[in-house]
Structure formats: C-alpha cells, structure tokens
Design a protein around this motif. Structure first.
Motif, short mmCIF file in Angstrom:
data_model
loop_
_atom_site.label_atom_id
_atom_site.label_comp_id
_atom_site.label_asym_id
_atom_site.label_seq_id
_atom_site.Cartn_x
_atom_site.Cartn_y
_atom_site.Cartn_z
N ASN A 30 4.07 -4.44 -6.57
CA ASN A 30 3.66 -4.49 -7.85
C ASN A 30 4.86 -4.20 -8.70
OD1 ASN A 30 3.37 -1.66 -7.62
ND2 ASN A 30 1.51 -1.39 -8.69
N ARG A 31 5.83 -3.55 -8.11
CA ARG A 31 7.24 -3.11 -8.92
C ARG A 31 8.20 -3.98 -8.49
NH1 ARG A 31 4.00 1.48 -8.48
NH2 ARG A 31 3.99 2.84 -10.32
N LEU A 32 8.75 -4.64 -9.29
CA LEU A 32 9.99 -5.33 -9.06
C LEU A 32 11.31 -4.98 -9.88
CD1 LEU A 32 9.94 -9.37 -8.86
CD2 LEU A 32 11.48 -8.24 -10.59
N TYR A 33 12.34 -5.05 -9.54
CA TYR A 33 13.66 -4.37 -10.17
C TYR A 33 14.73 -5.52 -10.19
CZ TYR A 33 10.99 0.04 -9.19
OH TYR A 33 10.29 0.86 -9.12
N TRP A 34 15.56 -5.55 -11.07
CA TRP A 34 16.54 -6.31 -11.12
C TRP A 34 17.86 -5.36 -11.19
CZ3 TRP A 34 17.11 -11.23 -10.33
CH2 TRP A 34 16.28 -12.27 -10.61
#
Lengths: 114, 108
Positions: A30-34
């Motif tokens: 559920n966590r997404l990083y750029w």
C-alpha cells in the motif's frame, strides 16, 4: 525482478516539454515512493503515497512536479516544462510495511532532457 | 534536517571480510536500512536494524548503535558479484533517507 515495473525505461525529451512516467507496484503493497537519482548519489526522496493518499512531498520538489495514485494501485509522476537539470534516473519503490524501511524498487526511468 | 556519512569507496580482496561504516544525524529516527545497487541496476534491500545489535543474513550482517548514531554493514567471504554501491538509509516518518553510498571494489 522485484515485481515493481516502470514505464518507459528511457525517455529523451526536449527542454520545455512535459513528460509522464508510470509505476506499477507490487499489488499488495500500500505504500509507494518516488525517488530521483543522479550519478554518484543516493536516491533522493521525492514523494510517497499510502494507498491513494499523497502523504508527503519533498520541499526540493518544484511545482513542475506532480504525482498521482488515483486508485491506490499504479502511480504516475509528471514533470512539466522540463529543464536540463531534471535529467536523472527516476525510481519507484513499494513497501509492504509500516515505516517503509523495506522497499522494493523498480528498474527506473532514465530521463534525458536535451 | 538529517545527514548520513559513509566512505565514498572501499577496496577489499575476494574471500575477505569488509566493513562499511555509517554515521547519521537525524531527528525522529526509527531505524537504519542497508541497500545494494549494482551499476545500471535498482537498489535492493539488504537489512534493517531498529534496535541496537547485530542482524545476520547469510554472508551479510548489519549492526546498529543508537546511542552512538552509528551502524555498519559487514560482508563476509567476499565474491566478485558483491562489487556494487552500498547505501545506508535512515528510516523516519514512514520513509527512508539515503546516504551518498559506498562504492565497493573487489580485487581478485
């Protein structure tokens, strides 16, 4: 292959054009990083999402950058009016854990602004 | 703000042991992660220390001392494929902040 995919893998654009990158995370994360990474440097945090909510955006990120994760699945990162200084590798990562310490990275999109 | 310090380069011999140190300054510290990145590749998660002490995963071990704001990554029985960049990263506020990385060169 971590299961995180990014598209395109390479993008060459002219200064002033807009570009959009896509990231498909591991489905149950559920966590997404750029991140942005330049040669000889570590990945630099840009922004992150928990489900569809964008929880933090780096102060280093100008207003030309915007990210979305509309249904809590894939995410897009858009750069408007690109500048030569935007040339870098743009990495996406997803995490299954609260705290985000264990992240799985995609292969990245290499952006070259001419 | 936060800062991480690690050596820019380390050289070791195949089969040997090498230690890569990391010191950090940050508020709201939760733990220290280590990532490996081969040239042209993406970072790969290696280990995480939330508590003081040693964590072992195969040939790799990671150590943390919260009181000293210090950690290290220990690589044993070095193989040529371990030639890569290694990043320490502090975990805070549900994200991680990376250091500049240590380039590990392995000599045959």
């Amino acid at each position: 292959d971590t299961g995180v995919s990014q598209d395109p893998r390479h993008k060459i654009t002219k200064r002033g054009q807009n570009v959009t990158f896509r990231c498909d995370p591991i489905s149950e994360h559920n966590r997404l990083y750029w991140y942005r990474q330049t040669l000889g440097q570590g990945p630099e945090f840009l922004t992150y999402f928990q489900n569809e909510a964008q929880l933090e955006k780096s102060r280093l990120l100008s207003d030309r950058f915007s990210a979305e994760r509309p249904k809590g699945s894939f995410s897009t990162l858009e750069i408007q009016r690109t500048e030569q200084g935007d040339s870098a590798m743009y990495l996406c990562a997803s995490s299954p854990r609260r705290g985000g310490h264990e992240q799985y990275f995609g292969p990245g999109t290499r952006l070259t602004v001419t | 703000g936060q800062s991480l310090e690690q050596p820019s380069e380390v050289t070791a011999v195949e089969g040997a042991i090498v230690q890569i140190n990391c010191t950090y300054q940050t508020s709201g510290f939760y733990g220290l992660s280590w990532y490996q990145q081969h040239d042209g590749g993406a970072p790969t998660f290696l280990s995480y220390n939330a508590l003081d002490g040693l964590e072992e995963t195969g040939r790799f071990s990671s150590f943390l001392s919260r009181s000293d704001s210090y950690g290290y990554l220990l690589l044993q029985e070095l193989q040529m494929k371990d030639s890569a960049s290694y990043f320490c990263a502090v975990n805070r506020d549900d994200k991680i902040i990376f250091g500049k990385g240590t380039r590990l060169h392995i000599l045959p």
